[in-house]
Design a protein around this motif. Structure first.
Motif, mmCIF file in Angstrom:
data_model
loop_
_atom_site.group_PDB
_atom_site.id
_atom_site.type_symbol
_atom_site.label_atom_id
_atom_site.label_comp_id
_atom_site.label_asym_id
_atom_site.label_seq_id
_atom_site.Cartn_x
_atom_site.Cartn_y
_atom_site.Cartn_z
ATOM 1 N N SER A 170 -25.290 -34.013 14.114
ATOM 2 C CA SER A 170 -26.617 -33.288 13.911
ATOM 3 C C SER A 170 -27.072 -33.556 12.456
ATOM 4 O O SER A 170 -26.199 -33.729 11.506
ATOM 5 C CB SER A 170 -26.814 -31.859 14.025
ATOM 6 O OG SER A 170 -25.524 -31.387 13.216
ATOM 7 N N CYS A 171 -28.298 -33.526 12.127
ATOM 8 C CA CYS A 171 -28.736 -33.729 10.622
ATOM 9 C C CYS A 171 -30.037 -32.687 10.480
ATOM 10 O O CYS A 171 -30.737 -32.625 11.382
ATOM 11 C CB CYS A 171 -28.957 -35.170 10.220
ATOM 12 S SG CYS A 171 -30.582 -35.813 10.715
ATOM 13 N N TYR A 172 -30.197 -32.298 9.279
ATOM 14 C CA TYR A 172 -31.258 -31.739 8.735
ATOM 15 C C TYR A 172 -31.770 -32.116 7.395
ATOM 16 O O TYR A 172 -31.400 -33.190 7.194
ATOM 17 C CB TYR A 172 -31.387 -30.202 8.774
ATOM 18 C CG TYR A 172 -30.083 -29.796 7.579
ATOM 19 C CD1 TYR A 172 -28.722 -29.867 7.914
ATOM 20 C CD2 TYR A 172 -30.500 -29.103 6.542
ATOM 21 C CE1 TYR A 172 -27.650 -29.298 7.037
ATOM 22 C CE2 TYR A 172 -29.474 -28.813 5.503
ATOM 23 C CZ TYR A 172 -28.359 -29.082 5.708
ATOM 24 O OH TYR A 172 -27.213 -28.460 4.956
ATOM 25 N N ASN A 173 -32.910 -31.845 7.116
ATOM 26 C CA ASN A 173 -33.643 -32.251 5.686
ATOM 27 C C ASN A 173 -34.092 -33.863 6.088
ATOM 28 O O ASN A 173 -33.504 -34.650 5.201
ATOM 29 C CB ASN A 173 -32.791 -32.218 4.597
ATOM 30 C CG ASN A 173 -33.385 -32.582 3.225
ATOM 31 O OD1 ASN A 173 -34.828 -32.380 3.338
ATOM 32 N ND2 ASN A 173 -32.661 -32.795 2.369
ATOM 33 N N SER A 174 -34.670 -34.188 7.254
ATOM 34 C CA SER A 174 -34.994 -35.335 7.512
ATOM 35 C C SER A 174 -36.189 -35.394 6.480
ATOM 36 O O SER A 174 -36.868 -36.681 6.313
ATOM 37 C CB SER A 174 -35.475 -35.610 8.813
ATOM 38 O OG SER A 174 -36.310 -34.741 9.279
ATOM 39 N N GLU A 175 -36.824 -34.280 6.025
ATOM 40 C CA GLU A 175 -37.740 -34.394 4.888
ATOM 41 C C GLU A 175 -37.439 -35.035 3.701
ATOM 42 O O GLU A 175 -38.140 -35.455 2.973
ATOM 43 C CB GLU A 175 -38.242 -32.980 4.606
ATOM 44 C CG GLU A 175 -38.651 -32.131 5.567
ATOM 45 C CD GLU A 175 -37.761 -31.703 6.703
ATOM 46 O OE1 GLU A 175 -36.601 -31.805 6.749
ATOM 47 O OE2 GLU A 175 -38.132 -30.809 7.715
ATOM 48 N N GLN A 176 -36.021 -35.146 3.558
ATOM 49 C CA GLN A 176 -35.749 -35.851 2.236
ATOM 50 C C GLN A 176 -35.874 -35.218 0.918
ATOM 51 O O GLN A 176 -36.364 -35.615 -0.241
ATOM 52 C CB GLN A 176 -35.649 -37.264 2.149
ATOM 53 C CG GLN A 176 -35.245 -37.999 3.627
ATOM 54 C CD GLN A 176 -35.096 -39.530 3.235
ATOM 55 O OE1 GLN A 176 -36.155 -40.165 2.691
ATOM 56 N NE2 GLN A 176 -34.096 -40.191 3.525
ATOM 57 N N ALA A 177 -35.990 -33.824 1.239
ATOM 58 C CA ALA A 177 -36.170 -32.913 -0.023
ATOM 59 C C ALA A 177 -34.970 -32.853 -0.874
ATOM 60 O O ALA A 177 -33.857 -32.937 -0.369
ATOM 61 C CB ALA A 177 -36.540 -31.325 0.390
#
Lengths: 660, 188
Positions: A241-248
């Motif tokens: 799983s991954c989060y921050n695909s916003e790349q903040a």
């Protein structure tokens, strides 16, 4: 006749009374909201399962018995442990060596038990270090940490150490993307261009469990969170799983929650392995520590590694795909058949369940909605088996039973929800006290779940136990899942901050448990295999004491001739060959922790005297009726004093001198 | 002999009764204890010293009695007492009164619990959005998975263009923005 009737009547009455008594007891305990009997293990009896529980910020793994919740053992992995000298004694300091030097603490989140054919085999337990990326291996014969491998090109090793079906690999996935080690100095606001995540695949030697960083997969600058390998049909795949695909790169609390969907990253590790073996990866120059404890010398050494194979999915096609997954997915769990992948969007009020079969078809049909940083993104609807609608708030993690059911923890709504994987129907829910993080069903991550219990590891304790000031023990709860309804049977406090845990049937481990180390196999360079081999030697300003411990004396116990400026190494061998007779050792004023020496083992205690005097040392583990007598003295004279090196015990002790 | 049998039976009887009664108080105590601790979720924690959470603040506000009644009816008291962090957009009683007559009464009926929950969850985000972090036109996904749109005109903050934020109150588990209109989630 009359009397015998009376007797009969009385007997009947007794039977009825006893029966009422019994039923009343049962009714009362059910009303108590806990079938406490089900968690009760009578004195002297064993628990059914070992529960290996990660310790979070204590860097340890703790072992509890299930269903009693009794604490059986604390195994230090990434943290020094003054209780037994791990990371303090000369033998194990190397275990905590990294490219950053000696790192005596870490944040240990997850564990994995070794598997054979997708089932627990009871050989090793792996653990991750999140802060300074490392993975560790515990030998389940000795319940000791025997190997630690640092992970280069990584920040925050969170999605780790999840394991493939035959323990081919464990993984390490970066939670904090960073610039790679070969171009380290970049502006933080160039995150999108310069920061990368990596998924590391660490091969496990099937014979001795030794770890090797086989290859790394280069990923965009996203935050990998959790992961699971496939099973059965999905054997060749790993899902992250991954989060921050916003790349903040700032205020992720807000900025990493902007998109409706992030991803589950599917990696075909079999294909990646082929690419790596065919030399298609790029060899990157790195530096990382590989620490191994030798079973025979009881001593750890650090080997420095200098290279890693990096596989870039932008160049080497067809082995990495993204599956869209709603709202910052946390847990990423694969059911026992290997067909379904459960994503738990921690900010979502649904649980998406993906189908491996559909994923295969979508890949074959190139059913992509586009690309993310050069990696194909599969269409959500094309890979989705279905969604569990409104199961609760804040789904985090899912474990499985053997009957096709899933158990998902919900942090925000503080509950466990049982649902059917195929039908996606919610079957039952129970509150947890409070705000559950991970949960564990014995074998619930394997092909063969043992079921019976689900254990909640809660993040908030508040009023569950007697108050102990601002800091409280973390609360865990055991629920019986043998029936249709989950039933709370026990509350128990835990040490550290448990994240993931596994439970394994007792019989798989207890038969292999080592009772002591064989003295004749002890190859420690300073071992004394008997009192006749004890000695004190000087090498410049280093004084080595080859000492023995046996009930109830230390040999030698009178030592003279040490001078200020010397460094003293007490190499203490425990001569006992008997179960559960450790000896401890400590010296007044030493800037270290005690050592706790198991029977047949040698451990080394470092001491640099800071003043002239006579210093007592003693056994710190109550070993016998004459434990209090198990002591000795070391005399420290001024630098340059003319006191010869003398040592001994009893008759062999330095002779008394006449007082002047 | 028969006498003996009768006597034995009576002794057994007496013992069994004693056994029963000895057990009873312990069982009752266990049951009482369980009732005291396992019934409530985190909202049941007795603590008058810590900073108030979003639910406790709402309960303490005389302008939010309708909202509190709705949160209770939807079974969200424990949820919103948990660690969060939450941003709660809290319509005042006056805001609820702006709805067509009978709407609130209808929503509070047990059979409309799902509908009520959906509306209330549209008023909660799992994150802290402080006034200074508002951006005009910013979309925020709420607990019910629908987006709201934040508005910022100078110092004036609003939600979905029609609900004005009239006060912001920090809580232990997030922040409450008091609003003057109820937010209605878009239809499916």
């Amino acid at each position: 006749m009359k009397k015998s009737l009376l007797a009969l009547a009385a007997l009947l009455f007794v039977i009825v009374a006893l029966w009422q008594c019994k039923t009343r007891g049962a009714a009362t305990s059910a009303a108590a909201g806990g079938d406490a009997q089900k968690a009760y293990v009578p004195p002297g009896k064993y628990d059914e399962f070992y529960n290996f529980v990660s310790g979070g910020f204590n860097g340890q793994v703790s072992v509890y018995g299930l269903p009693s919740g009794r604490l059986l053992k604390i195994i230090p992995v990434f943290s020094q442990f003054p209780e037994n000298g791990y990371g303090y004694n000369e033998e194990t300091k190397a275990m905590l060596m990294t490219s950053h030097g000696f790192v005596p603490w870490d944040d240990e989140h997850h564990i994995s038990m070794s598997l054979t054919n997708g089932e627990q085999d009871g050989r090793w337990c792996f653990a991750n270090a999140n802060n300074t990326p490392r993975v560790g291996r515990i030998d389940l014969k000795t319940f000791r940490t025997t190997e630690i491998l640092e992970i280069p090109n990584a920040g925050g090793n969170h999605s780790s150490p999840f394991i493939t079906e035959n323990s081919e690999y464990i993984v390490a996935g970066t939670r904090f993307s960073i610039p790679m080690d070969d171009q380290p100095d970049v502006p933080i606001n160039t995150y999108k261009q310069n920061f990368r995540g990596t998924a590391s695949f660490i091969s496990i030697d099937p014979n001795d469990g030794h770890m090797k960083l086989a290859f790394q997969v280069l990923l965009p600058g996203i935050n990998l969170d959790l992961s699971r390998s496939g099973k059965g049909p999905s054997h060749d795949w790993f899902f992250f799983s991954c989060y921050n695909s916003e790349q903040a790169n700032t205020l992720l609390e807000v900025n990493a929650s902007q998109k409706d969907k992030d991803f589950i990253v599917a990696i075909n590790w079999k294909k990646a392995e082929e690419y790596a073996k065919a030399g298609k990866g790029q060899v990157k120059k790195v530096r990382y520590a590989h620490n191994t404890l030798d079973e025979k010398t009881h001593t750890a050494t650090t080997k420095w590694e200098n290279e890693v194979i990096m596989l870039d999915p932008k160049e080497l096609k067809d082995f990495v795909y993204f599956m869209p997954c709603p709202k910052s997915p946390h847990g990423c769990d694969v059911n026992p058949t290997g067909e379904y992948i459960v994503g738990s969007g921690k900010l979502a009020a649904i649980i998406p369940v993906f189908s491996f079969e559909k994923m295969q078809k979508a890949i074959a049909d190139k059913n992509f909605e586009g690309e993310y940083d050069g990696i194909p993104v599969l269409k959500y609807d094309a890979v989705l088996h279905g969604e569990v609608q409104k199961p609760g708030l804040g789904p985090l993690h899912t474990e499985f039973d053997a009957d096709g059911n899933a158990y998902t923890s919900f942090f925000v709504s503080s509950e466990i929800v049982k649902w059917n994987v195929k039908s996606l129907q919610v079957l039952d829910r129970v509150p947890t006290y409070y705000s559950i993080g991970h949960l564990c069903v014995p074998g619930g991550d394997t092909k063969k779940p043992w079921g019976k219990y689900v254990i909640a590891y809660n993040k908030i304790t508040k009023d569950r136990y007697l108050p102990t000031g601002p800091e409280l023990a973390q609360s865990a709860q055991i629920y019986d899942i043998s029936g249709d309804k989950m039933k709370l049977i026990l509350d128990f406090p835990t040490v550290g901050e448990p994240h993931y845990a596994n439970a394994i049937p007792a019989e798989l481990l207890m038969k292999n448990s080592v009772k002591f180390f064989k003295l004749e196999e002890n190859n420690h360079p300073y071992v004394a295999k008997g009192e006749g081999e004890t000695k004190v030697t000087r090498n410049g300003n280093q004084v080595h004491v080859n000492m023995t411990a046996i009930r109830s004396h230390l040999t030698p116990d009178n030592i003279e001739g040490v001078k200020l400026g010397d460094e003293v190494y007490f190499h203490v061998t425990n001569l006992e060959q008997d179960w559960d007779i450790p000896h401890g050792f400590a010296v007044k004023g030493a800037n270290t922790a005690e050592i706790l020496i198991m029977p047949g083992e040698t451990q080394t205690y470092y001491w640099k005297p800071d003043r002239v005097g006579v210093f007592p040392f003693y056994c710190t583990d109550f070993c016998s009726a004459l434990h209090q007598e198990m002591q000795g003295y070391m005399r420290v004279s001024p630098a340059g004093a003319n006191v010869p090196l003398k040592y001994g015990t009893g008759e062999a002790a330095p002779a008394p001198t006449e007082s002047k | 002999m028969k006498n003996l049998l009768a006597m034995a039976a009576f002794i057994l009887l007496a013992v069994s009764f004693q056994f029963c009664t000895q057990n009873a108080p312990a069982d009752t105590a266990a049951a009482d204890n369980a009732a005291a601790t396992t019934g409530a979720g985190q909202s049941g924690v007795q603590d008058d010293e810590s900073q108030k959470n979003v639910v406790q603040i709402a309960i303490g506000s005389k302008d939010h009695t309708t909202l509190v009644a709705a949160v209770k009816a939807a079974g969200l008291v424990d949820v919103l007492s948990n660690a969060g962090p939450f941003t709660v957009y809290a319509p005042t009683n006056a805001a609820f009164e702006k709805l067509p007559k009978g709407t609130v009464e209808e929503l509070l009926k047990p059979e409309n619990k799902a509908k009520l929950s959906n509306i209330l969850e549209y008023h909660v985000s799992v994150a802290v959005y402080k006034p200074e972090s508002f951006r005009d036109g910013q979309k925020v996904n709420q607990v019910n998975l629908k987006d709201i749109t934040l508005g910022k005109q100078g110092d004036k903050l609003s939600v979905n263009g029609n609900a004005n934020i009239i006060a912001s109150i920090p809580a232990s588990n997030g922040i409450i923005h008091v609003i003057d209109a109820v937010l209605l989630p878009p239809e499916q």
